[in-house]
Design an enzyme around this catalytic site. Structure first.
Site, PDB file in Angstrom:
ATOM      1  N   ASP B  30       1.192  -1.145   0.236  1.00  0.00           N
ATOM      2  CA  ASP B  30       0.407  -0.180   0.660  1.00  0.00           C
ATOM      3  C   ASP B  30       0.898   1.830   0.299  1.00  0.00           C
ATOM      4  O   ASP B  30       1.754   1.809   0.559  1.00  0.00           O
ATOM      5  CB  ASP B  30      -0.924   0.240   1.026  1.00  0.00           C
ATOM      6  CG  ASP B  30      -2.243   1.302   1.386  1.00  0.00           C
ATOM      7  OD1 ASP B  30      -1.538   1.669   0.327  1.00  0.00           O
ATOM      8  OD2 ASP B  30      -3.044   1.448   2.245  1.00  0.00           O
ATOM      9  N   GLU B  82      28.903   5.432   2.660  1.00  0.00           N
ATOM     10  CA  GLU B  82      28.273   4.264   2.531  1.00  0.00           C
ATOM     11  C   GLU B  82      28.196   2.929   0.933  1.00  0.00           C
ATOM     12  O   GLU B  82      28.621   1.941   0.807  1.00  0.00           O
ATOM     13  CB  GLU B  82      27.568   3.963   3.073  1.00  0.00           C
ATOM     14  CG  GLU B  82      26.575   4.161   4.591  1.00  0.00           C
ATOM     15  CD  GLU B  82      25.754   4.093   5.204  1.00  0.00           C
ATOM     16  OE1 GLU B  82      25.037   2.283   4.619  1.00  0.00           O
ATOM     17  OE2 GLU B  82      24.876   4.624   5.677  1.00  0.00           O
ATOM     18  N   CYS B 114      26.157   6.219   7.883  1.00  0.00           N
ATOM     19  CA  CYS B 114      25.747   7.743   7.558  1.00  0.00           C
ATOM     20  C   CYS B 114      26.479   9.415   8.735  1.00  0.00           C
ATOM     21  O   CYS B 114      26.055  10.028   8.138  1.00  0.00           O
ATOM     22  CB  CYS B 114      24.543   8.110   7.841  1.00  0.00           C
ATOM     23  SG  CYS B 114      23.087   6.608   7.165  1.00  0.00           S
ATOM     24  N   ARG B 200      12.995  -2.572  14.082  1.00  0.00           N
ATOM     25  CA  ARG B 200      12.459  -1.240  15.141  1.00  0.00           C
ATOM     26  C   ARG B 200      13.984  -0.951  16.254  1.00  0.00           C
ATOM     27  O   ARG B 200      13.670   0.042  16.706  1.00  0.00           O
ATOM     28  CB  ARG B 200      11.532  -1.778  16.179  1.00  0.00           C
ATOM     29  CG  ARG B 200       9.985  -1.799  14.950  1.00  0.00           C
ATOM     30  CD  ARG B 200       9.124  -2.507  16.203  1.00  0.00           C
ATOM     31  NE  ARG B 200       8.612  -1.752  16.916  1.00  0.00           N
ATOM     32  CZ  ARG B 200       7.286  -0.703  17.308  1.00  0.00           C
ATOM     33  NH1 ARG B 200       7.156  -0.588  15.888  1.00  0.00           N
ATOM     34  NH2 ARG B 200       6.813  -0.075  18.176  1.00  0.00           N
ATOM     35  N   THR B 202      16.176  -0.453  15.292  1.00  0.00           N
ATOM     36  CA  THR B 202      16.824   1.165  14.772  1.00  0.00           C
ATOM     37  C   THR B 202      16.478   2.624  15.226  1.00  0.00           C
ATOM     38  O   THR B 202      17.276   3.577  15.318  1.00  0.00           O
ATOM     39  CB  THR B 202      16.872   0.809  12.997  1.00  0.00           C
ATOM     40  OG1 THR B 202      15.702   1.578  12.581  1.00  0.00           O
ATOM     41  CG2 THR B 202      17.432  -0.663  12.210  1.00  0.00           C
ATOM     42  N   HIS B 235      20.116  14.105  10.841  1.00  0.00           N
ATOM     43  CA  HIS B 235      20.290  12.958  10.168  1.00  0.00           C
ATOM     44  C   HIS B 235      18.340  12.356   9.628  1.00  0.00           C
ATOM     45  O   HIS B 235      17.880  12.546  10.346  1.00  0.00           O
ATOM     46  CB  HIS B 235      20.667  11.396  10.676  1.00  0.00           C
ATOM     47  CG  HIS B 235      21.051  10.751   9.760  1.00  0.00           C
ATOM     48  ND1 HIS B 235      21.038  10.859   8.686  1.00  0.00           N
ATOM     49  CD2 HIS B 235      20.790   9.907   9.729  1.00  0.00           C
ATOM     50  CE1 HIS B 235      20.802   9.720   7.514  1.00  0.00           C
ATOM     51  NE2 HIS B 235      20.644   8.461   8.172  1.00  0.00           N
ATOM     52  N   LYS B 240       9.783  11.585   9.570  1.00  0.00           N
ATOM     53  CA  LYS B 240       8.842  11.374  11.483  1.00  0.00           C
ATOM     54  C   LYS B 240      10.478  11.072  12.366  1.00  0.00           C
ATOM     55  O   LYS B 240       9.852  11.601  12.887  1.00  0.00           O
ATOM     56  CB  LYS B 240       8.432  10.051  10.734  1.00  0.00           C
ATOM     57  CG  LYS B 240       7.303   9.759  10.739  1.00  0.00           C
ATOM     58  CD  LYS B 240       5.786  10.626  10.529  1.00  0.00           C
ATOM     59  CE  LYS B 240       4.712  10.840   9.730  1.00  0.00           C
ATOM     60  NZ  LYS B 240       3.880   9.490   9.550  1.00  0.00           N
ATOM     61  N   ASN B 267      16.434   9.523   1.650  1.00  0.00           N
ATOM     62  CA  ASN B 267      17.976   9.307   2.878  1.00  0.00           C
ATOM     63  C   ASN B 267      19.074   9.013   1.886  1.00  0.00           C
ATOM     64  O   ASN B 267      18.875   7.895   1.224  1.00  0.00           O
ATOM     65  CB  ASN B 267      17.577   8.220   3.550  1.00  0.00           C
ATOM     66  CG  ASN B 267      18.840   7.938   5.099  1.00  0.00           C
ATOM     67  OD1 ASN B 267      18.972   8.978   4.448  1.00  0.00           O
ATOM     68  ND2 ASN B 267      18.809   6.892   5.364  1.00  0.00           N
ATOM     69  N   SER B 297      24.929   4.973  11.983  1.00  0.00           N
ATOM     70  CA  SER B 297      24.441   3.148  12.094  1.00  0.00           C
ATOM     71  C   SER B 297      25.333   2.422  13.148  1.00  0.00           C
ATOM     72  O   SER B 297      26.717   2.364  12.897  1.00  0.00           O
ATOM     73  CB  SER B 297      24.315   2.237  11.610  1.00  0.00           C
ATOM     74  OG  SER B 297      22.685   3.025  11.519  1.00  0.00           O
TER      75      SER B 297
END
Lengths: 134, 346
Positions: B30, B82, B114, B200, B202, B235, B240, B267, B297
């Site tokens: 979706d 990266e 990043c 999650r 992350t 970053h 969100k 991103n 990360s």
């Protein structure tokens, strides 16, 4: 284009292919790209100096490549143009996307792109291409 | 002490885009729901002849136009990415040669997910401060990878920004601080084409812990308060997370709005927070203060405070603004996207 397997040859051309470094005869004012050791007009009286070209010019002629030589197959369809640089010389180069607004006389500027790669494990060759000014 | 900071900045974003709905169409997902949950509408796609090096070169050329310095005076080049095109053979030397910097050069490719671009800025800042170099060039540039069908595919984008660090800046680096821990929320092993992520995980223990702690420690160290900043940049793995981090730290959403380029380009990994900074510098006025906190990360965050100087007004007109790159676009469908990303075997 340099021989695909010749790293020394493409390395020797780095400066001109990366930055459009050519030269100029100080005596008669003629610009050369690629570089020349001797001015063909002034001969031994000539005085050659290194010049970084602006990269600006206009489309002198162009063609669309649909069947590409080895190393360029993934890039089709793409444009190859003869570009008349602001400083005078005519040079050949790829013209980057979009492919639909090409026209003889359109203004272009040089951009830095990947030209080709020998293979997935081989050397990557970078250098100038041209882009139509918006 | 002479002020040290950003002397020139420049960005580059490839002009091709793919819409989130187009990717969702292929996987039977979706699209509208994904778009809303990520806060990302579309992402930039590198053309077949664009990679981390070409993006870095174009961004650096724009930074040079604004800095108005002889590239021969740049004595350090650090590229964070990266997606360096070579595992062995530096991107930095290609970029240095392409823009004509000095061969007496401190140069290295950096990796810290990043945040490697902001790590480059810290190194250049320290080297200028120590008197080792006159100018340093720090770049964050990526053509991010996302496994087809994975959640990352909706956001992994391409772009970069370059910053020349030295004296007589258009934005003074007032201070910088980092926070790092061993938190493997996202990784890519040697030889693997795509990174893996811990879903999650992350979020809270990774992104939010590091961004919030680095920023909190920075505010404590400098004595600066939320009200002292006119703009903040975090970053942007999606649309969100930065807004949530701003809320946790007590910043009003309007202070982060200008930096949120993620909605329209995705991103851009090492380029992400630096493209946000570039978009803020495009509009910031003299004496305004900018807070930037990157995130990489693995995991860590670099935090900076920039004070904009009078030089901004004159210099920023010398190169295309971030908005121009964001708005100059052409959409591709998933078929062409697959070809451009080199996923077709001929």
């Amino acid at each position: 284009m340099p021989n695909k397997s010749s790293i020394p040859l493409s390395w020797r051309l780095n400066k001109s292919i990366y930055r459009l470094v050519g030269n100029k005869c100080k005596r008669c004012g003629t610009f050369f790209f690629p570089s020349r050791d001797i001015c063909p007009k002034c001969r031994r009286k000539g005085d050659i100096e290194e010049v970084v070209f602006s990269g600006e010019g206009e489309v002198y002629s162009y063609t669309m490549i649909n069947v590409a030589p080895k190393g360029f197959e993934q890039q089709t369809p793409y444009l190859i143009g003869i570009i008349k640089l602001k400083e005078g010389p005519l040079i050949t180069g790829q013209i980057v996307r979009p492919n639909n607004n090409i026209e003889i006389g359109k203004k272009v500027y040089a951009v830095f792109r990947k030209l080709t790669e020998d293979s997935k494990s081989g050397i990557i060759k970078y250098g100038f291409k041209f882009k139509i000014k918006d | 002490m002479t002020d040290i900071g950003i002397v020139g900045y420049g960005c580059y974003i490839p002009r091709l885009r793919i819409r989130v709905e187009e990717i969702a169409r292929i996987w039977g997902a979706d699209g509208k729901n994904i778009k809303n949950s990520l806060g990302v509408e579309e992402k930039s796609v590198p053309d077949i002849d664009e990679d981390t090096v070409t993006i870095a070169v174009e961004a650096s050329k724009n930074a040079l136009k604004r800095a108005r310095i002889n590239p021969r005076n740049i004595e350090a080049v650090f590229i964070g990415s990266e997606s360096h095109p070579y595992v062995v053979n530096p991107s930095g030397t290609i970029v240095a040669e392409a823009i004509g910097v000095s061969n007496n050069l401190f140069c290295a490719d950096l990796e810290f997910a990043c945040k490697a671009g902001t790590a480059g800025m810290q190194i250049c800042y320290a080297m200028v401060k120590a008197g080792m170099i006159k100018y340093g060039l720090a770049i964050g540039s990526d053509t991010a990878q996302g496994r087809p069908g994975d959640a990352l595919e909706y956001t992994a984008a391409a772009g970069g920004a370059a910053f020349i660090i030295g004296n007589n800046p258009l934005a003074i680096i007032e201070d910088t601080l980092s926070f790092a821990t061993d938190t493997p929320d996202f990784f890519r092993r040697e030889g693997e084409p795509y990174p893996k992520h811990a879903g999650r995980f992350t979020g809270e223990p990774a992104y939010f812990r590091h961004v919030v702690t680095a920023t909190t420690n920075f505010l404590k160290k400098t004595g600066l308060k939320q009200d002292d900043f006119d703009y903040i940049v975090f970053h942007m793995p999606n649309g969100k997370f930065p807004l949530k981090a701003a809320k946790k730290l007590g910043f009003p959403p309007e202070k982060i709005k200008q930096s949120l380029v993620v909605k329209k380009i995705g991103n851009t990994y090492s380029g992400s927070s630096l493209l946000g900074l570039s978009n803020v510098l495009d509009v910031a006025k003299p004496n305004e203060r900018i807070l930037l906190t990157s995130y990489g990360s693995g995991a860590g965050s670099d935090c900076f405070s920039f004070l904009v100087t009078d030089a901004i007004e004159e210099r920023r007109c010398s190169a295309p603004r971030t908005r121009e790159y964001i708005e100059n676009k052409e959409y591709v469908d998933y078929g062409l996207y697959v070809k451009l990303k080199g996923k077709l075997k001929l």
